[in-house]
Design an enzyme around this catalytic site. Structure first.
Site, PDB file in Angstrom:
ATOM      1  N   HIS A   1      11.777  13.257 -36.151  1.00  0.00           N
ATOM      2  CA  HIS A   1      13.054  13.497 -35.482  1.00  0.00           C
ATOM      3  C   HIS A   1      12.795  14.189 -34.151  1.00  0.00           C
ATOM      4  CE1 HIS A   1      12.466  17.420 -37.451  1.00  0.00           C
ATOM      5  NE2 HIS A   1      13.245  17.916 -36.484  1.00  0.00           N
TER       6      HIS A   1
ATOM      7  N   GLU B   1      14.815   8.642 -20.332  1.00  0.00           N
ATOM      8  CA  GLU B   1      14.530   7.362 -19.686  1.00  0.00           C
ATOM      9  C   GLU B   1      15.140   6.243 -20.493  1.00  0.00           C
ATOM     10  OE1 GLU B   1      10.648   4.453 -18.816  1.00  0.00           O
ATOM     11  OE2 GLU B   1      10.352   6.389 -19.766  1.00  0.00           O
TER      12      GLU B   1
END
Length: 136
Positions: free
Chosen positions: A8, A111
């Site tokens: 995670h 990104e």
């Protein structure tokens, strides 16, 4: 023994509501659970945790960032969506595949990227980085 990959991603946020809105409304993350100081979301197969933290440091410097995959056909739509949301662009793309580098409300470097490790390695075999080695 082998690690199983990324489990995670936890991001420290200064304003949970602002971050929650950004990740759900702008990036389309699915809400899973929320509490006073944090929340769990999923984005594709990624488990994302937003955790309220009152740190007083500058945004991250350097090239460390978190990239989200996007289909090539949707790339320009995503860029337009992010620009409409007023995100700040922190870098121009300099590598294979279309990329859009942007900051979240707390300055985390993110990104959007079209491509995969396989497409990046194929491009690097044609134009390798300085002193690049491949492990086939």
């Amino acid at each position: 023994m082998t690690l199983q990959g990324l489990n995670h991603l936890t991001l420290a946020v200064s304003d949970l509501e602002r971050a929650w809105q950004f990740y759900t409304a702008v990036l389309g993350a699915k809400p899973e659970a929320r509490w006073a100081a944090g929340g769990y979301l999923t984005l594709g197969g990624l488990w994302l945790c937003l955790s309220r933290d009152d740190w007083q440091g500058p945004p991250q410097a350097g090239y460390t960032h978190y990239a989200f995959g996007v289909a090539e056909a949707q790339f320009s739509l995503w860029v337009a969506r992010l620009q409409h949301a007023g995100v700040h662009c922190w870098r121009d793309n300099r590598s294979e595949g279309e990329s859009f580098y942007f900051l979240d409300p707390d300055g985390h470097q993110l990104e959007l990227h079209v491509g995969s490790l396989a497409s990046r390695l194929a491009a690097c075999r044609i134009r390798p980085y300085q002193d690049m080695q491949f492990f086939d």
